[in-house]
Design an enzyme around this catalytic site. Structure first.
Site, PDB file in Angstrom:
ATOM      1  N   HIS A  71      45.380  37.762  37.579  1.00  0.00           N
ATOM      2  CA  HIS A  71      44.239  37.969  36.679  1.00  0.00           C
ATOM      3  C   HIS A  71      43.755  39.423  36.666  1.00  0.00           C
ATOM      4  CE1 HIS A  71      43.768  33.611  36.072  1.00  0.00           C
ATOM      5  NE2 HIS A  71      44.038  33.507  37.352  1.00  0.00           N
ATOM      6  N   ASN A 144      42.004  28.085  33.486  1.00  0.00           N
ATOM      7  CA  ASN A 144      42.923  28.774  32.578  1.00  0.00           C
ATOM      8  C   ASN A 144      42.779  28.220  31.162  1.00  0.00           C
ATOM      9  OD1 ASN A 144      44.153  30.418  34.566  1.00  0.00           O
ATOM     10  ND2 ASN A 144      45.542  28.777  35.140  1.00  0.00           N
ATOM     11  N   TYR A 352      41.043  32.443  47.070  1.00  0.00           N
ATOM     12  CA  TYR A 352      40.256  33.230  46.124  1.00  0.00           C
ATOM     13  C   TYR A 352      39.088  33.919  46.821  1.00  0.00           C
ATOM     14  CZ  TYR A 352      42.596  31.892  41.796  1.00  0.00           C
ATOM     15  OH  TYR A 352      43.510  31.758  40.781  1.00  0.00           O
TER      16      TYR A 352
END
Length: 503
Positions: A71, A144, A352
């Site tokens: 990303h 997404n 993350y």
């Protein structure tokens, strides 16, 4: 002649021998299973004691400085989410607590694989991450523009991205590399079919849907649990670029998606998305031919409910301070929303958050774009760029001097477990049927574009075994799909059919 042991170890990486060498962790310990995370039974959560998984994700998150590994290219906007009902019977989470409830949001759209300066016309899944600033903390719905993913276990995430990224030798992206990987991952058939459709080249950020991909748990004030999937549906419609349109736009403007978002919001044409949820009770999870907590699957034939609408109505004042420093993580959860036992989600919960700690530092949550709208009270301290004010000598809990207590009403919901600690794949894999359903749902022109897009990369694969293995996956999804694709890449249909029978 003396040859050091270290030289012999390093030379193994360059040998042309086909003899397998044992994969190890960084401490040299051999790896017993590089395919499956360690779970509490076949349906249970991933365990923190899986040191190999943790190390893979930690090392993977630290491969780039300072660009995001995945990303990396993004555009963002501020807005608000308005609930269209009271859903407290399903979840105690603040955004869904009453009709008309307004929650501020920040959304970051992004590319997944291609680098920060890459053309926005390149084929790629697109990130759709939403940060809700609620009165009980920030909730990040990190998804997404496509409803599924390539893999179902976080163990394979670094491998998957490595294969899709440029070669470490040539720095070129190569279909020979990523199809070599995917030939060992039949679970990717559905996602590959989606991303090679025109959905893989969106016309704009406004004209694409967003999907949470994973299942989560909704928990109400009585600790009753429902499993839920989230889907943002664009009020602008969904539009993907055809192969001809990609060529036309790429030659004139490689920032078309960002420019469109800034132009439309700047002109007062505020884009909107309706949020829909699909809900399953725990008792319903075993009633499908596939596993509902598998990130490669959609919940087909499950009714959906619209729960609110999001409007993006304000652009960032500064790209770096807001869009680039926005830190999203599936671990940013609030009361009423908990992770499911989805193996990929369980890994993302760790990776993350760990990535943001590495990329932005230990105090990234104090940055304005990431700061909660409620007071943050804990004993996390010091570190680089710490802007908090701490005047008490008590930096521990519990204490008679400072009444900063935990509250039992916010404990995680109890989840029953059965089975043994194990490493193994899920039982209900069903790797191909939903890819076929998606293919058959496309228009004739979209089917043709899919064949053209996919064959363009698959035809570059030099290894016949890899190419025909991939063709067999698409053939198992839908015979016509596989046959058309085999003709397009000059493959051997009889070989494809033979491989298909063996799977």
């Amino acid at each position: 002649m003396h040859i050091s042991k270290s030289f012999l170890v390093l030379s193994l990486a360059f040998t042309s021998s086909t003899q397998a060498t044992i994969l190890t962790r960084d401490n040299g310990a051999p790896v017993g299973d590089n395919q499956n995370s360690l779970t509490a039974g076949s349906e249970g959560s991933v365990l923190l004691q899986d040191v190999h998984l943790i190390q893979k994700l930690q090392r993977f998150a630290r491969e780039r400085i300072p660009e995001r590994v995945v990303h990396p290219r993004g555009a963002g906007a501020h807005g608000e989410f308005v609930a269209n009902g009271d859903y407290s019977e399903l979840t105690r989470s603040a955004p869904f607590s009453e009709k008309g409830k307004v929650t501020p949001v920040f959304v970051r759209f992004s590319s997944v694989i291609h680098s920060k300066g890459s053309p926005e016309t390149l084929r790629d899944p697109r990130g759709f991450a939403t940060k809700f600033y609620t009165e009980e903390g920030n909730w990040d719905l990190v998804g997404n523009n496509l409803p599924v993913f390539f893999i179902r276990d976080a163990m394979k995430f670094p491998d998957m991205v490595h294969s899709l990224k440029p070669s470490p030798v040539t720095n070129l992206q190569d279909p020979n590399r990523f199809f070599d990987f995917f030939s060992h991952e039949p679970s990717a058939t559905h996602m590959l079919t989606q991303v090679y459709s025109n959905l893989g080249t969106p016309a704009s950020y406004r004209e694409m849907d967003g999907w949470g991909v994973h299942a989560y748990k909704w928990v109400n004030e009585h600790n009753q649990v429902q499993y839920v999937k989230f889907n943002w549906k664009s009020q602008q419609g969904v539009k993907g670029l055809t192969p001809d349109q990609v060529v036309e736009i790429q030659g004139n403007n490689f920032n078309h998606m960002t420019e469109d978002l800034y132009r439309e919001i700047g002109a007062g044409n505020f884009p909107k998305w309706d949020l829909y949820v699909k809900v399953l009770s725990p008792d319903q999870l075993d009633s499908f031919e596939y596993h509902p907590l598998d990130a490669t699957k959609m919940w087909l034939d499950v009714p959906e409910t619209k729960v609110g609408t999001m409007t993006l109505n304000r652009l960032p004042d500064n790209f770096f301070q807001e869009t680039e420093q926005a830190a999203f993580a599936p671990s940013n959860l609030i009361p009423g929303i908990e992770p499911s036992e989805d193996r990929l989600l369980q890994g993302r919960i760790f990776s993350y958050a760990d990535t943001q700690l590495y990329r932005l530092g230990a105090n990234h949550s104090q940055l304005p774009i990431n700061r909660a709208t409620v007071e943050v009270r804990n004993h996390n301290q010091e570190g680089a760029a710490n802007m908090s004010v701490a005047s008490s000598e008590v930096n521990y809990q519990a204490s008679r001097q400072l009444d900063l207590a935990d509250d039992n009403q916010y404990r995680a919901v109890n989840t029953a477990l059965a089975g043994t600690v194990q490493q193994g794949a899920i039982d209900k894999q069903d790797n191909f049927s939903q890819a076929g359903i998606f293919y058959r749902g496309l228009s004739k022109q979209d089917q043709q574009d899919l064949i053209s897009n996919l064959s363009g990369d698959l035809s570059k694969v030099k290894d016949s075994k890899v190419k025909h293995k991939m063709l067999s996956y698409f053939y198992l999804a839908d015979k016509q799909y596989g046959e058309r694709l085999t003709r397009a890449v000059a493959g051997d249909l009889s070989k494809v059919q033979k491989i298909s029978k063996s799977l």
